[in-house]
Design a protein around this motif. Structure first.
Motif, short mmCIF file in Angstrom:
data_model
loop_
_atom_site.label_atom_id
_atom_site.label_comp_id
_atom_site.label_asym_id
_atom_site.label_seq_id
_atom_site.Cartn_x
_atom_site.Cartn_y
_atom_site.Cartn_z
N PHE A 27 1.02 -1.17 -0.06
CA PHE A 27 0.04 0.23 -0.05
C PHE A 27 0.80 1.36 -0.14
O PHE A 27 2.19 1.25 0.51
N LYS A 28 0.32 2.27 -0.42
CA LYS A 28 1.09 3.72 -0.14
C LYS A 28 0.23 4.42 0.66
O LYS A 28 -1.15 4.57 0.51
N ILE A 29 0.96 5.51 1.39
CA ILE A 29 0.08 6.53 2.16
C ILE A 29 0.66 7.76 1.69
O ILE A 29 1.86 8.06 1.55
N HIS A 30 -0.29 8.68 1.39
CA HIS A 30 0.23 10.00 0.80
C HIS A 30 0.43 10.92 2.04
O HIS A 30 -0.42 10.73 3.12
N LYS A 31 1.20 12.15 1.74
CA LYS A 31 1.29 13.02 3.01
C LYS A 31 -0.01 13.53 3.46
O LYS A 31 -0.81 14.02 2.68
N THR A 32 0.06 13.78 4.77
CA THR A 32 -1.32 14.50 5.45
C THR A 32 -2.61 13.50 5.26
O THR A 32 -3.55 14.20 5.46
N LYS A 33 -2.40 12.27 4.87
CA LYS A 33 -3.71 11.43 4.65
C LYS A 33 -3.52 10.43 6.07
O LYS A 33 -2.70 10.09 6.34
N ILE A 34 -4.70 9.82 5.90
CA ILE A 34 -4.87 8.78 7.13
C ILE A 34 -5.08 7.53 6.54
O ILE A 34 -6.21 7.25 5.85
N MET A 35 -4.35 6.59 6.71
CA MET A 35 -4.70 4.97 6.14
C MET A 35 -5.22 4.07 7.09
O MET A 35 -4.51 4.37 8.29
N GLY A 36 -6.21 3.60 7.21
CA GLY A 36 -6.79 2.91 8.09
C GLY A 36 -6.35 1.01 7.93
O GLY A 36 -6.64 0.67 6.61
N LEU A 37 -6.11 0.28 8.97
CA LEU A 37 -5.86 -0.77 8.91
C LEU A 37 -6.79 -1.70 9.54
O LEU A 37 -6.56 -1.59 10.68
N VAL A 38 -7.45 -2.38 9.12
CA VAL A 38 -8.48 -2.99 10.07
C VAL A 38 -8.61 -4.58 9.68
O VAL A 38 -8.12 -5.00 8.62
N GLY A 39 -9.19 -5.26 10.61
CA GLY A 39 -9.24 -6.69 10.49
C GLY A 39 -9.49 -7.29 12.08
O GLY A 39 -9.07 -6.65 12.87
N GLU A 40 -9.68 -8.63 12.12
CA GLU A 40 -9.99 -9.12 13.33
C GLU A 40 -8.70 -9.46 13.95
O GLU A 40 -7.36 -9.09 13.52
N SER A 41 -8.58 -9.43 15.35
CA SER A 41 -7.35 -9.81 16.20
C SER A 41 -6.58 -10.85 15.56
O SER A 41 -7.05 -12.11 15.32
N GLY A 42 -4.97 -10.57 15.46
CA GLY A 42 -4.28 -11.77 15.01
C GLY A 42 -4.24 -11.69 13.50
O GLY A 42 -3.76 -12.58 12.95
N CYS A 43 -4.92 -10.70 12.96
CA CYS A 43 -4.50 -10.65 11.43
C CYS A 43 -3.18 -10.31 10.73
O CYS A 43 -2.97 -10.16 9.72
N GLY A 44 -2.49 -9.56 11.77
CA GLY A 44 -1.36 -9.21 11.49
C GLY A 44 -0.94 -7.60 11.27
O GLY A 44 -0.11 -7.37 10.91
N LYS A 45 -2.06 -6.90 11.61
CA LYS A 45 -2.12 -5.29 11.65
C LYS A 45 -0.90 -4.83 12.15
O LYS A 45 -0.03 -3.94 11.81
N SER A 46 -0.54 -5.19 13.58
CA SER A 46 0.66 -4.42 14.66
C SER A 46 2.03 -5.27 14.02
O SER A 46 2.80 -4.40 14.17
N THR A 47 1.84 -6.23 13.23
CA THR A 47 3.08 -6.80 12.80
C THR A 47 3.54 -5.86 11.68
O THR A 47 4.73 -5.63 11.34
N VAL A 48 2.53 -5.57 10.77
CA VAL A 48 2.89 -4.62 9.62
C VAL A 48 3.45 -3.50 10.14
O VAL A 48 4.40 -3.13 9.67
N ALA A 49 2.97 -2.83 11.26
CA ALA A 49 3.48 -1.61 11.53
C ALA A 49 4.81 -1.80 12.20
O ALA A 49 5.54 -0.80 12.21
#
Length: 334
Positions: free
Chosen positions: A41-63
């Protein structure tokens, strides 16, 4: 319309993070938990990208992988047109250069109770980064601490107090003040309101929006609260078992969801009016074990629309309308 690369702050390509499982006695074959398995994915300047999903889907690992806090298995991350790492090209940013970039990449933690050192005063907590990067004299740093706390709705009398003397919402405000102390461009928000009372959540979110506008910040917002993500984020990535199954503008995702998993998540949102009807989609089947992901589409064990093709062939993330992508073989027939 050609995309302007100068507007892209963060670019993630085919990011992977596998954790090895302990092999059984007398067997050498290794198996892995594919926590993140090809996320882009790409995040543009001054924008907010949301990462959603059930617990354990890998969201925090991505971060954590994006911030280079854990070692990636594959893929690449570019920040401000500078390569943080590219595993396939064996290119990794030197530690000294990474320390400089860390000023521009900060993190707001989920738990305001455990993320603040109980043995340090608020001044020591907020000023820690500024002291490390030598951002002024002791008096100047103290003055900046007062200014930061004021920005976050706290009084300068807090400086000599300790974390245990504050409520959860106040602690999170202190955590936000610490995150913006180095004047970052990009902040990862790892479920920053999950541990707070509902009455406090909106205050924290409004504070973050105000800071975004005042300081020209860019957010990666990780959450499982779809009601919050809907109005807080500009774009949304929906994750399931380490992969992105749908991606697009926030309004488009909620008004016209295409993936059956996205539809199920949205149907689980609480209704805002007693006369409003909400047809809840209940997922059947079992959630696969982290070490035994099914072949084909990872969602096929819980999808009532799954076909033989779904069980054999991995769906690609394809663009079906402007900036709206989905990874599903049957999205147009559901």
């Amino acid at each position: 319309m050609q995309e302007n690369n100068k507007d892209i702050l963060l670019e993630v390509k085919d990011l992977k993070k596998y954790f090895p499982l302990k092999s059984r006695l007398f067997f050498n074959n290794k198996s892995y938990v594919k926590s993140v398995d090809g996320v882009s994915f790409k995040i543009h300047k001054t924008k907010i990208m949301g990462l959603v999903g059930e617990s354990g889907c890998g969201k925090s690992t991505v971060a954590k992988t994006i911030l280079n806090l854990i070692e990636p298995t594959g893929g690449s991350v570019k920040f401000n047109d500078k390569t943080i790492f590219n595993v396939e090209k064996n290119s990794y940013i030197p530690n000294k250069r990474m320390n400089e970039i860390r000023k521009d990449m900060q993190l707001i933690f989920q738990d305001p109770y455990s993320s603040l050192n109980p043995r340090k005063t608020i001044e020591a907590i907020v000023s820690e980064g500024m002291v490390k990067y030598k951002m002024g004299s002791k008096a100047e740093i103290k003055g900046r601490c007062e200014m930061l706390l004021n920005l976050c709705g706290m009084d300068k009398t807090c400086l000599n107090r300790y974390p245990h003397e504050f409520s959860g919402g106040q602690r999170q405000r202190i955590g936000i003040a610490r995150a913006i102390s180095l004047s970052p461009q990009f902040i990862v928000c790892d479920e920053p309101t999950a541990a707070l009372d509902v009455s406090i959540q909106s205050q924290i979110l409004n504070l973050m929006l105000d800071l975004k506008e005042d300081l020209s910040l860019t957010y990666l917002f990780i959450s499982h609260n779809l009601s919050v993500v809907r109005y807080f984020c500009d774009e949304i990535c929906v994750m399931y078992l380490g992969v992105i199954v749908e991606k697009g503008p926030s309004a488009e995702i909620y008004d016209h969801p295409l993936h059956p998993y996205t539809k199920a998540l949205i149907s689980s949102m609480p209704i805002s009016h007693p006369l409003q009807e909400n047809k809840r989609i209940l997922l059947t089947g079992s959630i696969p074990s982290a070490g035994k992901i099914p072949s084909g589409c990872k969602f096929n064990t819980r999808c009532k629309y799954a076909t033989d093709r779904c069980r054999e062939e991995i769906p690609e993330l394809i663009e079906v309308s402007t900036n709206h992508l989905v990874a599903c073989h049957n999205y147009n027939s559901i």
